[in-house]
Scaffold this motif. Structure first.
Motif, PDB file in Angstrom:
ATOM      1  N   ILE A  12       0.870  -1.175   0.000  1.00  0.00           N
ATOM      2  CA  ILE A  12       0.000   0.000   0.000  1.00  0.00           C
ATOM      3  C   ILE A  12       0.903   1.219   0.000  1.00  0.00           C
ATOM      4  CG2 ILE A  12      -1.789   1.302   1.201  1.00  0.00           C
ATOM      5  CD1 ILE A  12      -2.723  -1.333   2.447  1.00  0.00           C
ATOM      6  N   VAL A  13       0.650   2.124  -0.951  1.00  0.00           N
ATOM      7  CA  VAL A  13       1.444   3.339  -1.102  1.00  0.00           C
ATOM      8  C   VAL A  13       0.606   4.532  -0.668  1.00  0.00           C
ATOM      9  CG1 VAL A  13       2.681   4.816  -2.735  1.00  0.00           C
ATOM     10  CG2 VAL A  13       2.718   2.330  -3.038  1.00  0.00           C
ATOM     11  N   TYR A  14       1.153   5.330   0.238  1.00  0.00           N
ATOM     12  CA  TYR A  14       0.533   6.572   0.677  1.00  0.00           C
ATOM     13  C   TYR A  14       1.377   7.716   0.137  1.00  0.00           C
ATOM     14  CZ  TYR A  14      -2.038   3.719   4.027  1.00  0.00           C
ATOM     15  OH  TYR A  14      -2.849   2.777   4.599  1.00  0.00           O
ATOM     16  N   SER A  15       0.736   8.618  -0.581  1.00  0.00           N
ATOM     17  CA  SER A  15       1.474   9.718  -1.183  1.00  0.00           C
ATOM     18  C   SER A  15       0.658  10.996  -1.115  1.00  0.00           C
ATOM     19  CB  SER A  15       1.773   9.386  -2.655  1.00  0.00           C
ATOM     20  OG  SER A  15       2.279  10.519  -3.320  1.00  0.00           O
ATOM     21  N   GLY A  16       1.342  12.113  -0.984  1.00  0.00           N
ATOM     22  CA  GLY A  16       0.692  13.417  -1.008  1.00  0.00           C
ATOM     23  C   GLY A  16       0.493  13.939  -2.409  1.00  0.00           C
ATOM     24  N   LEU A  17       0.764  13.119  -3.413  1.00  0.00           N
ATOM     25  CA  LEU A  17       0.575  13.523  -4.808  1.00  0.00           C
ATOM     26  C   LEU A  17      -0.909  13.475  -5.145  1.00  0.00           C
ATOM     27  CD1 LEU A  17       1.717  14.163  -7.657  1.00  0.00           C
ATOM     28  CD2 LEU A  17       1.866  11.695  -8.017  1.00  0.00           C
ATOM     29  N   ALA A  18      -1.479  14.621  -5.420  1.00  0.00           N
ATOM     30  CA  ALA A  18      -2.890  14.673  -5.798  1.00  0.00           C
ATOM     31  C   ALA A  18      -3.051  14.164  -7.230  1.00  0.00           C
ATOM     32  CB  ALA A  18      -3.414  16.102  -5.679  1.00  0.00           C
ATOM     33  N   GLY A  23      -1.966  10.974 -14.330  1.00  0.00           N
ATOM     34  CA  GLY A  23      -1.334   9.659 -14.321  1.00  0.00           C
ATOM     35  C   GLY A  23      -0.348   9.460 -13.193  1.00  0.00           C
ATOM     36  N   GLY A  24      -0.416  10.299 -12.168  1.00  0.00           N
ATOM     37  CA  GLY A  24       0.528  10.209 -11.063  1.00  0.00           C
ATOM     38  C   GLY A  24       0.476   8.886 -10.326  1.00  0.00           C
ATOM     39  N   HIS A  25      -0.713   8.355 -10.118  1.00  0.00           N
ATOM     40  CA  HIS A  25      -0.817   7.081  -9.397  1.00  0.00           C
ATOM     41  C   HIS A  25      -0.248   5.939 -10.242  1.00  0.00           C
ATOM     42  CE1 HIS A  25      -4.118   8.510  -6.387  1.00  0.00           C
ATOM     43  NE2 HIS A  25      -2.972   9.129  -6.242  1.00  0.00           N
ATOM     44  N   THR A  26      -0.487   5.984 -11.529  1.00  0.00           N
ATOM     45  CA  THR A  26       0.093   4.970 -12.423  1.00  0.00           C
ATOM     46  C   THR A  26       1.616   5.035 -12.369  1.00  0.00           C
ATOM     47  OG1 THR A  26      -1.823   5.089 -13.867  1.00  0.00           O
ATOM     48  CG2 THR A  26       0.186   4.156 -14.809  1.00  0.00           C
ATOM     49  N   MET A  27       2.152   6.243 -12.337  1.00  0.00           N
ATOM     50  CA  MET A  27       3.597   6.425 -12.256  1.00  0.00           C
ATOM     51  C   MET A  27       4.137   5.846 -10.948  1.00  0.00           C
ATOM     52  SD  MET A  27       5.898   8.552 -10.442  1.00  0.00           S
ATOM     53  CE  MET A  27       4.804   9.849  -9.901  1.00  0.00           C
ATOM     54  N   LEU A  28       3.452   6.105  -9.822  1.00  0.00           N
ATOM     55  CA  LEU A  28       3.915   5.576  -8.530  1.00  0.00           C
ATOM     56  C   LEU A  28       3.941   4.053  -8.546  1.00  0.00           C
ATOM     57  CD1 LEU A  28       2.033   7.965  -6.069  1.00  0.00           C
ATOM     58  CD2 LEU A  28       4.500   7.900  -6.496  1.00  0.00           C
ATOM     59  N   VAL A  29       2.885   3.446  -9.074  1.00  0.00           N
ATOM     60  CA  VAL A  29       2.828   1.981  -9.169  1.00  0.00           C
ATOM     61  C   VAL A  29       3.991   1.473 -10.016  1.00  0.00           C
ATOM     62  CG1 VAL A  29       1.517   0.038 -10.120  1.00  0.00           C
ATOM     63  CG2 VAL A  29       0.352   1.773  -8.731  1.00  0.00           C
ATOM     64  N   SER A  30       4.244   2.140 -11.118  1.00  0.00           N
ATOM     65  CA  SER A  30       5.326   1.721 -12.016  1.00  0.00           C
ATOM     66  C   SER A  30       6.686   1.782 -11.329  1.00  0.00           C
ATOM     67  CB  SER A  30       5.318   2.607 -13.267  1.00  0.00           C
ATOM     68  OG  SER A  30       6.359   2.248 -14.128  1.00  0.00           O
ATOM     69  N   ILE A  45      -2.676   2.132  -4.355  1.00  0.00           N
ATOM     70  CA  ILE A  45      -2.422   3.519  -3.979  1.00  0.00           C
ATOM     71  C   ILE A  45      -3.568   3.976  -3.087  1.00  0.00           C
ATOM     72  CG2 ILE A  45      -2.077   5.880  -4.775  1.00  0.00           C
ATOM     73  CD1 ILE A  45       0.161   4.046  -5.682  1.00  0.00           C
ATOM     74  N   SER A  46      -3.237   4.418  -1.896  1.00  0.00           N
ATOM     75  CA  SER A  46      -4.263   4.915  -0.984  1.00  0.00           C
ATOM     76  C   SER A  46      -4.735   6.279  -1.467  1.00  0.00           C
ATOM     77  CB  SER A  46      -3.689   5.040   0.423  1.00  0.00           C
ATOM     78  OG  SER A  46      -4.649   5.569   1.300  1.00  0.00           O
ATOM     79  N   PRO A  47      -6.029   6.542  -1.392  1.00  0.00           N
ATOM     80  CA  PRO A  47      -6.505   7.879  -1.771  1.00  0.00           C
ATOM     81  C   PRO A  47      -5.831   8.940  -0.906  1.00  0.00           C
ATOM     82  CG  PRO A  47      -8.344   6.384  -1.405  1.00  0.00           C
ATOM     83  CD  PRO A  47      -7.106   5.668  -0.955  1.00  0.00           C
ATOM     84  N   ALA A  61       2.808  20.466 -14.404  1.00  0.00           N
ATOM     85  CA  ALA A  61       3.766  19.937 -15.382  1.00  0.00           C
ATOM     86  C   ALA A  61       4.222  18.540 -14.983  1.00  0.00           C
ATOM     87  CB  ALA A  61       4.940  20.893 -15.561  1.00  0.00           C
ATOM     88  N   SER A  62       5.511  18.303 -14.957  1.00  0.00           N
ATOM     89  CA  SER A  62       6.057  16.984 -14.613  1.00  0.00           C
ATOM     90  C   SER A  62       6.545  16.938 -13.171  1.00  0.00           C
ATOM     91  CB  SER A  62       7.220  16.649 -15.552  1.00  0.00           C
ATOM     92  OG  SER A  62       6.765  16.608 -16.871  1.00  0.00           O
ATOM     93  N   ARG A  63       6.219  17.949 -12.395  1.00  0.00           N
ATOM     94  CA  ARG A  63       6.710  18.051 -11.033  1.00  0.00           C
ATOM     95  C   ARG A  63       6.355  16.831 -10.185  1.00  0.00           C
ATOM     96  NH1 ARG A  63       5.054  18.807  -6.271  1.00  0.00           N
ATOM     97  NH2 ARG A  63       6.406  19.706  -4.703  1.00  0.00           N
ATOM     98  N   GLY A  64       5.127  16.352 -10.282  1.00  0.00           N
ATOM     99  CA  GLY A  64       4.702  15.192  -9.494  1.00  0.00           C
ATOM    100  C   GLY A  64       5.522  13.954  -9.810  1.00  0.00           C
ATOM    101  N   THR A  65       5.824  13.768 -11.072  1.00  0.00           N
ATOM    102  CA  THR A  65       6.636  12.614 -11.465  1.00  0.00           C
ATOM    103  C   THR A  65       8.038  12.721 -10.889  1.00  0.00           C
ATOM    104  OG1 THR A  65       5.376  12.295 -13.492  1.00  0.00           O
ATOM    105  CG2 THR A  65       7.595  11.355 -13.433  1.00  0.00           C
TER     106      THR A  65
END
Length: 183
Positions: A12-18, A23-30, A45-47, A61-65
């Protein structure tokens, strides 16, 4: 980014990335999947909820990635380090010879010598521990002075984007001469 392994080997991934459709959650999973060698379907990915997860900053932009992706990589590497210690003991192989891939932690030199990711996580729990990772990453400080070109006395905004160019060239294979046709 916080990553918690579960006793069944899922994460389970907890992130402050909104996530607002970029596609931020897809990127985190990857990122987590690649570092730990687990199937992306095993990662949840936890909400985002600011009551238990700090704000990850603007989603622009690409900051979240760049920021959250690096934080996820660092968190996953902490888990990898802990599970590597378990695998070293169980497999009799030094950490530098371990490969995390296909849901396994295996000996690079002997494909038959492996633990499943799930087995390594369960052993971690059996030892009274858990494989947890925390990652925080922020952009490096940059500087630029427009008047002098000096980069030592100011701090412009860090760029989170990347650029790419393409060129069509013609190469004379006999002489090595290169002509740029389009750029």
């Amino acid at each position: 980014v916080n990553i918690f392994t579960q006793p069944d080997g899922s994460l389970i991934v907890y992130s402050g990335l909104a996530e607002v459709g970029q596609g931020g959650h897809t990127m985190l999973v990857s990122v987590v999947s690649q570092v730990l060698g687990v199937n992306p379907e095993r990662i949840q990915i936890s909400p985002f909820d600011s009551s238990y997860c700090p704000d990850g900053g603007p989603t622009v932009a690409s900051r979240g990635t760049v920021t959250s992706g690096n934080a996820a990589r660092l968190a996953a590497e902490q888990i990898k380090g802990k599970l590597s210690q378990i695998a070293e003991g169980k497999l009799g192989v030094s950490e530098d010879k371990l490969v995390f891939a296909g849901g396994q932690i295996r000996d690079r030199d002997n494909q038959e010598n492996f633990l499943t990711f799930e087995e390594a996580v369960q052993e971690c729990y059996a030892q009274g521990d858990n494989a947890y990772g925390f990652g925080w990453w922020s952009a490096p400080e940059t500087t630029w002075n427009y008047e002098t070109g000096d980069v030592s006395d100011c701090e412009p905004y860090f760029s989170y984007v990347y650029g790419a160019n393409g060129a069509e060239v013609e190469v004379d294979l006999l002489t090595g001469k290169v002509d740029v046709l389009k750029f």
